[in-house]
Design a protein around this motif. Structure first.
Motif, PDB file in Angstrom:
ATOM      1  N   GLU A 121       0.856  -1.201   0.000  1.00 35.09           N
ATOM      2  CA  GLU A 121       0.000   0.000   0.000  1.00 35.09           C
ATOM      3  C   GLU A 121       0.875   1.228   0.000  1.00 35.09           C
ATOM      4  N   ASN A 122       0.453   2.272  -0.735  1.00 35.29           N
ATOM      5  CA  ASN A 122       1.266   3.476  -0.779  1.00 35.29           C
ATOM      6  C   ASN A 122       0.448   4.687  -1.209  1.00 35.29           C
ATOM      7  N   VAL A 123       1.083   5.837  -1.149  1.00 31.02           N
ATOM      8  CA  VAL A 123       0.431   7.079  -1.551  1.00 31.02           C
ATOM      9  C   VAL A 123       0.431   7.208  -3.075  1.00 31.02           C
ATOM     10  N   ARG A 124      -0.361   8.135  -3.592  1.00 33.76           N
ATOM     11  CA  ARG A 124      -0.476   8.326  -5.037  1.00 33.76           C
ATOM     12  C   ARG A 124       0.875   8.629  -5.688  1.00 33.76           C
ATOM     13  N   GLY A 125       1.760   9.276  -4.928  1.00 37.21           N
ATOM     14  CA  GLY A 125       3.044   9.691  -5.480  1.00 37.21           C
ATOM     15  C   GLY A 125       3.922   8.565  -5.974  1.00 37.21           C
ATOM     16  N   ILE A 126       3.660   7.336  -5.538  1.00 40.41           N
ATOM     17  CA  ILE A 126       4.489   6.216  -5.997  1.00 40.41           C
ATOM     18  C   ILE A 126       4.352   6.015  -7.500  1.00 40.41           C
ATOM     19  N   LEU A 127       3.229   6.482  -8.060  1.00 38.22           N
ATOM     20  CA  LEU A 127       2.999   6.336  -9.495  1.00 38.22           C
ATOM     21  C   LEU A 127       3.834   7.318 -10.325  1.00 38.22           C
ATOM     22  N   SER A 128       4.357   8.337  -9.678  1.00 42.98           N
ATOM     23  CA  SER A 128       5.162   9.319 -10.406  1.00 42.98           C
ATOM     24  C   SER A 128       6.588   9.431  -9.878  1.00 42.98           C
ATOM     25  N   THR A 129       6.894   8.728  -8.807  1.00 50.95           N
ATOM     26  CA  THR A 129       8.232   8.827  -8.212  1.00 50.95           C
ATOM     27  C   THR A 129       9.311   8.336  -9.180  1.00 50.95           C
ATOM     28  N   PRO A 130      10.355   9.136  -9.400  1.00 54.46           N
ATOM     29  CA  PRO A 130      11.427   8.706 -10.303  1.00 54.46           C
ATOM     30  C   PRO A 130      12.458   7.833  -9.596  1.00 54.46           C
ATOM     31  N   LEU A 131      13.015   6.931 -10.339  1.00 58.61           N
ATOM     32  CA  LEU A 131      14.148   6.140  -9.876  1.00 58.61           C
ATOM     33  C   LEU A 131      15.389   6.972 -10.170  1.00 58.61           C
ATOM     34  N   ASN A 132      15.819   7.764  -9.211  1.00 52.12           N
ATOM     35  CA  ASN A 132      16.857   8.757  -9.473  1.00 52.12           C
ATOM     36  C   ASN A 132      18.236   8.164  -9.713  1.00 52.12           C
ATOM     37  N   VAL A 133      18.490   7.031  -9.078  1.00 55.54           N
ATOM     38  CA  VAL A 133      19.827   6.442  -9.182  1.00 55.54           C
ATOM     39  C   VAL A 133      19.707   4.949  -8.914  1.00 55.54           C
ATOM     40  N   VAL A 134      20.589   4.157  -9.520  1.00 57.42           N
ATOM     41  CA  VAL A 134      20.608   2.717  -9.285  1.00 57.42           C
ATOM     42  C   VAL A 134      22.040   2.249  -9.065  1.00 57.42           C
ATOM     43  N   PRO A 135      22.252   1.216  -8.251  1.00 56.91           N
ATOM     44  CA  PRO A 135      23.599   0.673  -8.057  1.00 56.91           C
ATOM     45  C   PRO A 135      24.115   0.023  -9.339  1.00 56.91           C
ATOM     46  N   PRO A 136      25.421  -0.258  -9.412  1.00 58.50           N
ATOM     47  CA  PRO A 136      26.022  -0.812 -10.631  1.00 58.50           C
ATOM     48  C   PRO A 136      25.331  -2.079 -11.141  1.00 58.50           C
ATOM     49  N   GLU A 137      24.892  -2.951 -10.225  1.00 60.60           N
ATOM     50  CA  GLU A 137      24.299  -4.214 -10.672  1.00 60.60           C
ATOM     51  C   GLU A 137      22.973  -4.031 -11.402  1.00 60.60           C
ATOM     52  N   TYR A 138      22.381  -2.822 -11.281  1.00 60.85           N
ATOM     53  CA  TYR A 138      21.116  -2.550 -11.953  1.00 60.85           C
ATOM     54  C   TYR A 138      21.280  -1.613 -13.159  1.00 60.85           C
ATOM     55  N   GLU A 139      22.478  -1.108 -13.371  1.00 57.96           N
ATOM     56  CA  GLU A 139      22.659  -0.025 -14.340  1.00 57.96           C
ATOM     57  C   GLU A 139      22.247  -0.407 -15.758  1.00 57.96           C
ATOM     58  N   LYS A 140      22.647  -1.603 -16.214  1.00 57.30           N
ATOM     59  CA  LYS A 140      22.342  -1.997 -17.584  1.00 57.30           C
ATOM     60  C   LYS A 140      20.832  -2.049 -17.835  1.00 57.30           C
ATOM     61  N   GLU A 141      20.108  -2.424 -16.812  1.00 61.65           N
ATOM     62  CA  GLU A 141      18.667  -2.622 -16.981  1.00 61.65           C
ATOM     63  C   GLU A 141      17.859  -1.348 -16.785  1.00 61.65           C
ATOM     64  N   TYR A 142      18.352  -0.450 -15.910  1.00 58.34           N
ATOM     65  CA  TYR A 142      17.507   0.678 -15.537  1.00 58.34           C
ATOM     66  C   TYR A 142      18.102   2.064 -15.772  1.00 58.34           C
ATOM     67  N   ASN A 143      19.353   2.139 -16.156  1.00 66.49           N
ATOM     68  CA  ASN A 143      19.951   3.459 -16.327  1.00 66.49           C
ATOM     69  C   ASN A 143      19.212   4.317 -17.349  1.00 66.49           C
ATOM     70  N   HIS A 144      18.612   3.677 -18.351  1.00 66.24           N
ATOM     71  CA  HIS A 144      17.936   4.430 -19.408  1.00 66.24           C
ATOM     72  C   HIS A 144      16.618   5.051 -18.954  1.00 66.24           C
ATOM     73  N   ILE A 145      16.126   4.660 -17.764  1.00 65.80           N
ATOM     74  CA  ILE A 145      14.863   5.241 -17.277  1.00 65.80           C
ATOM     75  C   ILE A 145      15.056   6.099 -16.033  1.00 65.80           C
ATOM     76  N   VAL A 146      16.312   6.267 -15.605  1.00 62.23           N
ATOM     77  CA  VAL A 146      16.582   7.117 -14.446  1.00 62.23           C
ATOM     78  C   VAL A 146      16.012   8.517 -14.688  1.00 62.23           C
ATOM     79  N   GLU A 147      15.377   9.056 -13.682  1.00 59.15           N
ATOM     80  CA  GLU A 147      14.767  10.389 -13.687  1.00 59.15           C
ATOM     81  C   GLU A 147      13.408  10.445 -14.397  1.00 59.15           C
ATOM     82  N   MET A 148      12.974   9.350 -15.008  1.00 57.04           N
ATOM     83  CA  MET A 148      11.652   9.366 -15.639  1.00 57.04           C
ATOM     84  C   MET A 148      10.559   9.232 -14.580  1.00 57.04           C
ATOM     85  N   GLN A 149       9.522  10.034 -14.689  1.00 51.54           N
ATOM     86  CA  GLN A 149       8.406   9.916 -13.769  1.00 51.54           C
ATOM     87  C   GLN A 149       7.784   8.528 -13.897  1.00 51.54           C
TER      88      GLN A 149
END
Length: 406
Positions: A124-152
């Motif tokens: 359960e969470n507040v509405r903001g979880i739907l727009s919260t950006p993934l601002n940074v990811v550790p190295p083990e996640y970079e290949k998969e998620y670096n391209h979406i960092v900062e996206m709402q």
């Protein structure tokens, strides 16, 4: 319909004052352990139940400790439930950002689900979880998620992907509690996770007019029945606000002040964007309450009684959140408001619990989403079957723009 002797044992994390848990128990589940770090909330749990409580930061607790305290094996856990805070990850320096990521409560919640691997979970969470950006990811996640960092919305997509890797199918939306009989128009995201297939979202049982469902939203008048002769405990509204409340009747706010008084009352706040409906607000007996906050006397989110010159009392707060009248909250008045205001409405917890149990027992309408005529939310693209495709399309468009620049 499938029935069995499976015990619906629940591990509750971020339990607070147990609003969600009370709803789950009402639905037929058994809360085996509560994990909560707020001392007063822990005292409230202990004052009302015999459920074992682990009073500690979730990042300092092991899965073994949770299971041992609950007297359960992994196989005996039906669901893990809770509402972890969803703060954005820090971008202030590489080292700090990685600590922030791995110490984030929602990441620890995911890890506990991975380690226990129950058939179901509720997040359960507040509405903001739907727009919260993934601002940074550790190295083990970079290949998969670096391209979406900062996206709402990238935080929700990250959770979607990571839970999928663990074998869970997710369904979620932004629920309006009033659509399920709660006397409060409180909007919360509920994510259902299942290893047994995607769980269709529960159909609203109430609507504003009642025409679509046969049941109107539950009003404050209905919620407050029986409180007429009960002593009310409440925080005093600041005198400056009281001065202008004398002009207002039930259901009115600053817009209903005499024109010559509006500027004086609102001051610089008059220039703020938005409806500003919380300023000098008296609630209406004929409608549900707006979202309860941790204090009823904040200037921009006032929760004044419909007819009396006071804020909503903690007794009224508890009724709106559907706590039992005999539920004891521990702490000062401000602490009690906070515990109640932060809780999940008991009625919404009940709906979430029945949704899991009915799905598990194959006692549900598989076409209920398709046949639903009441929007789950006033906002668009909040359901998983809308949100995820839209986010993926945004990623594709972003990549296409990037390629066009070369």
């Amino acid at each position: 319909m499938v029935t069995n002797n499976f015990s619906y044992n629940v591990v509750s994390i971020f339990s607070g004052a147990m609003g969600l848990d009370l709803g789950l128990e009402k639905a037929g589940m058994k809360v085996a352990v509560c994990v909560e770090m707020d001392k007063l909330a822990c005292k409230t749990i202990r004052a009302n139940s015999n459920i074992p409580v682990i009073e500690n930061d979730i990042n300092k607790i092991t899965t073994d400790e949770i299971l041992t305290t609950a007297s359960l094996s992994k196989e005996e856990v039906f669901a893990i439930v809770g509402g972890p805070p969803c703060q954005a990850f820090s971008t202030a320096g590489k080292r700090l950002s990685l600590q922030d990521f791995r110490g984030n409560a929602i990441i620890r919640y995911l890890q506990i689900i991975e380690e226990i691997s129950p058939p179901y979970f509720i997040l359960e969470n507040v509405r903001g979880i739907l727009s919260t950006p993934l601002n940074v990811v550790p190295p083990e996640y970079e290949k998969e998620y670096n391209h979406i960092v900062e996206m709402q919305g990238s935080m929700m997509y990250f959770l979607w992907q990571e839970f999928s890797k663990l074998g869970y199918q997710l369904s979620f939306t932004l629920f309006n509690s009033a659509n399920y009989g709660v006397p409060q128009a409180r909007e919360r995201v509920i994510i259902f996770g299942s290893k047994k297939g995607r769980i269709p979202l529960p159909t609203p049982t109430h609507s504003q007019t009642g025409q679509e469902t046969g049941k109107k939203w539950t009003s404050l008048k209905e919620a407050f029945q029986g409180l007429e002769n009960v002593k009310q405990d409440y925080l005093e509204i600041p005198q400056r606000i009281k001065k202008y409340l004398t002009y207002l009747k039930e259901g009115q706010n600053w817009r209903d002040l005499p024109p010559e008084v509006q500027k004086e009352a609102m001051g610089n706040s008059l220039e703020l964007v938005g409806g500003k409906t919380g300023f000098f607000r008296r609630l209406s007996f004929s409608e549900p309450s707006p979202t309860l906050l941790t204090s009823p006397i904040m200037n921009a989110t006032l929760l004044a009684h419909p007819t009396e010159m006071r804020a909503l009392s903690v007794q009224e707060y508890a009724r709106i959140q559907q706590f039992p009248d005999n539920w004891k909250f521990v702490g000062k008045l401000t602490d009690i408001y906070k515990q109640i205001g932060n809780a999940v409405p008991v009625g919404l917890g009940y709906v979430a619990g029945r949704t899991l149990i009915d799905f598990h027992e194959e006692n549900y309408d598989a076409k209920r989403e398709k046949n639903n005529i009441i929007p789950y939310s006033r906002y668009l693209d909040c359901c998983d079957f809308e949100f995820i495709p839209k986010f993926k399309n945004q990623v594709i468009q972003k990549e296409q723009v990037k390629l066009s620049l070369f």
